[in-house]
Design a protein around this motif. Structure first.
Motif, mmCIF file in Angstrom:
data_model
loop_
_atom_site.group_PDB
_atom_site.id
_atom_site.type_symbol
_atom_site.label_atom_id
_atom_site.label_comp_id
_atom_site.label_asym_id
_atom_site.label_seq_id
_atom_site.Cartn_x
_atom_site.Cartn_y
_atom_site.Cartn_z
ATOM 1 N N ARG A 35 0.849 -1.194 0.000
ATOM 2 C CA ARG A 35 0.000 0.000 0.000
ATOM 3 C C ARG A 35 0.886 1.247 0.000
ATOM 4 O O ARG A 35 1.694 1.445 0.899
ATOM 5 C CB ARG A 35 -0.892 0.034 1.244
ATOM 6 N N ILE A 36 0.731 2.071 -1.022
ATOM 7 C CA ILE A 36 1.439 3.344 -1.100
ATOM 8 C C ILE A 36 0.508 4.379 -0.476
ATOM 9 O O ILE A 36 -0.538 4.698 -1.040
ATOM 10 C CB ILE A 36 1.761 3.745 -2.559
ATOM 11 N N GLU A 37 0.882 4.898 0.669
ATOM 12 C CA GLU A 37 0.011 5.855 1.359
ATOM 13 C C GLU A 37 0.025 7.190 0.620
ATOM 14 O O GLU A 37 1.078 7.673 0.200
ATOM 15 C CB GLU A 37 0.442 6.039 2.812
ATOM 16 N N THR A 38 -1.150 7.779 0.456
ATOM 17 C CA THR A 38 -1.274 9.048 -0.262
ATOM 18 C C THR A 38 -1.561 10.220 0.664
ATOM 19 O O THR A 38 -1.426 11.364 0.256
ATOM 20 C CB THR A 38 -2.392 8.970 -1.317
ATOM 21 N N ARG A 39 -1.954 9.932 1.902
ATOM 22 C CA ARG A 39 -2.273 11.013 2.832
ATOM 23 C C ARG A 39 -2.188 10.522 4.271
ATOM 24 O O ARG A 39 -2.103 9.324 4.537
ATOM 25 C CB ARG A 39 -3.668 11.564 2.567
ATOM 26 N N ALA A 40 -2.229 11.478 5.170
ATOM 27 C CA ALA A 40 -2.310 11.193 6.598
ATOM 28 C C ALA A 40 -3.437 12.033 7.171
ATOM 29 O O ALA A 40 -3.694 13.149 6.716
ATOM 30 C CB ALA A 40 -0.993 11.541 7.291
ATOM 31 N N ARG A 41 -4.125 11.477 8.154
ATOM 32 C CA ARG A 41 -5.218 12.190 8.806
ATOM 33 C C ARG A 41 -4.721 12.859 10.074
ATOM 34 O O ARG A 41 -3.849 12.346 10.761
ATOM 35 C CB ARG A 41 -6.351 11.217 9.147
ATOM 36 N N PRO A 65 -5.394 21.207 9.116
ATOM 37 C CA PRO A 65 -6.452 20.566 8.333
ATOM 38 C C PRO A 65 -6.746 19.142 8.811
ATOM 39 O O PRO A 65 -5.972 18.562 9.585
ATOM 40 C CB PRO A 65 -5.883 20.568 6.911
ATOM 41 N N ASP A 66 -7.832 18.584 8.314
ATOM 42 C CA ASP A 66 -8.217 17.217 8.674
ATOM 43 C C ASP A 66 -7.277 16.173 8.070
ATOM 44 O O ASP A 66 -7.149 15.076 8.604
ATOM 45 C CB ASP A 66 -9.641 16.920 8.198
ATOM 46 N N ALA A 67 -6.646 16.514 6.948
ATOM 47 C CA ALA A 67 -5.740 15.572 6.293
ATOM 48 C C ALA A 67 -4.679 16.335 5.509
ATOM 49 O O ALA A 67 -4.891 17.471 5.098
ATOM 50 C CB ALA A 67 -6.516 14.646 5.353
ATOM 51 N N ASN A 100 0.116 6.458 10.833
ATOM 52 C CA ASN A 100 -0.539 7.712 10.458
ATOM 53 C C ASN A 100 0.200 8.903 11.067
ATOM 54 O O ASN A 100 0.425 9.914 10.408
ATOM 55 C CB ASN A 100 -2.002 7.710 10.906
ATOM 56 N N TYR A 101 0.595 8.781 12.330
ATOM 57 C CA TYR A 101 1.307 9.862 13.010
ATOM 58 C C TYR A 101 2.640 10.170 12.312
ATOM 59 O O TYR A 101 2.964 11.341 12.052
ATOM 60 C CB TYR A 101 1.553 9.497 14.479
ATOM 61 N N LEU A 102 3.403 9.131 11.996
ATOM 62 C CA LEU A 102 4.681 9.331 11.312
ATOM 63 C C LEU A 102 4.468 9.950 9.935
ATOM 64 O O LEU A 102 5.242 10.818 9.509
ATOM 65 C CB LEU A 102 5.439 8.015 11.188
ATOM 66 N N SER A 103 3.428 9.501 9.247
ATOM 67 C CA SER A 103 3.107 10.079 7.933
ATOM 68 C C SER A 103 2.800 11.560 8.068
ATOM 69 O O SER A 103 3.300 12.380 7.296
ATOM 70 C CB SER A 103 1.910 9.346 7.314
ATOM 71 N N TRP A 104 1.970 11.917 9.042
ATOM 72 C CA TRP A 104 1.595 13.317 9.271
ATOM 73 C C TRP A 104 2.840 14.173 9.517
ATOM 74 O O TRP A 104 3.018 15.226 8.913
ATOM 75 C CB TRP A 104 0.636 13.413 10.454
ATOM 76 N N ARG A 105 3.689 13.709 10.414
ATOM 77 C CA ARG A 105 4.898 14.484 10.760
ATOM 78 C C ARG A 105 5.856 14.590 9.569
ATOM 79 O O ARG A 105 6.510 15.631 9.389
ATOM 80 C CB ARG A 105 5.602 13.875 11.970
ATOM 81 N N ALA A 106 5.962 13.563 8.753
ATOM 82 C CA ALA A 106 6.829 13.626 7.576
ATOM 83 C C ALA A 106 6.295 14.637 6.564
ATOM 84 O O ALA A 106 7.053 15.430 6.011
ATOM 85 C CB ALA A 106 6.949 12.243 6.933
ATOM 86 N N ILE A 107 4.988 14.626 6.335
ATOM 87 C CA ILE A 107 4.386 15.592 5.407
ATOM 88 C C ILE A 107 4.567 17.007 5.939
ATOM 89 O O ILE A 107 4.896 17.929 5.175
ATOM 90 C CB ILE A 107 2.891 15.278 5.179
#
Length: 168
Positions: A35-41, A65-67, A100-107
Motif C-alpha cells: 500500500r502506497i500511502e497518499t495522505r495522513a489524517r 487541516p483534517d488531512a 498515520n502519526y509518522l506520515s503526518w509528521r513527515a508531510i
C-alpha cells in the motif's frame, strides 16, 4: 576524503547531515498487497495508550487541516512498484496510530521547507514463510518480490530527491 578529514580536524567531529528524503515502511498484517500511502489524517486514536501508558485527551495530532497529502510523487512510486509485477495499490488510510502519526509528521516536515524535500510511507504485507512464488489462489508476496519492488521505489525516491534539489 581530504575535505572530510580537514573538517573533523578543525571541528572535532564529522559534519552533520540532515536527511532530505524520508522513505517510511510499516507492516500491514491484514492486507496481502503493498500500500502506497497518499495522505495522513490529523487524528490519533483515543483507544490505546502510548508506550508510556499515557492516554491522549484530544483526537488530533495538532492544529491544522483534517488531512495532508504526500503529493503527486506517490503515483510515481506506485508505478515503480507495479512495474516489478507486485500487487501494489494506493491507500488513503495510513492507520489509526503510529503509521498515520509518522506520515503526518513527515508531510509537515516537507511542508516547512527546512530540509526534508520528499517523504513517503509504504505499508508492506506479511511475507510468505517460504520463498515460493505466488501460486494460483495465494496472494502472499515473497521476499524476493518485495525486495524488487522496494528497490524500484527507492530508486524513484532518489530521482525525486535529485529533481527537487535541482528545482530549489
Amino acid at each position: 576524503m581530504k575535505v572530510h578529514a580537514q573538517h573533523v580536524a578543525a571541528n572535532g567531529s564529522a559534519p552533520r547531515k540532515e536527511p532530505v528524503t524520508s522513505f517510511l515502511i510499516g507492516l500491514a498484517g491484514r492486507t496481502a498487497h503493498v500500500r502506497i500511502e497518499t495522505r495522513a489524517r490529523n487524528a490519533v486514536t483515543l483507544l490505546w495508550p502510548d508506550a508510556a501508558q499515557t492516554r491522549v485527551r484530544k483526537g488530533s495530532i495538532g492544529p491544522g487541516p483534517d488531512a495532508l497529502r504526500f503529493g503527486p510523487h506517490t503515483l510515481r512510486l506506485l508505478r515503480a512498484a507495479l512495474g516489478t509485477g507486485i500487487d501494489a495499490r494506493p491507500s488513503r488510510d495510513a492507520g489509526s496510530y503510529l503509521c498515520n502519526y509518522l506520515s503526518w509528521r513527515a508531510i509537515e516536515a516537507v511542508g516547512r521547507g527546512d530540509g526534508l524535500r520528499v517523504a513517503s510511507f509504504v505499508h508492506i504485507p506479511l511475507l510468505a514463510r517460504d520463498d515460493t512464488a505466488r501460486t494460483r489462489g495465494s496472494s502472499r508476496i515473497t521476499l524476493d518480490q518485495l525486495v524488487d519492488a522496494g528497490e524500484a521505489m527507492l530508486l524513484e525516491m532518489v530521482k525525486l530527491t535529485r529533481q527537487t534539489a535541482r528545482s530549489s
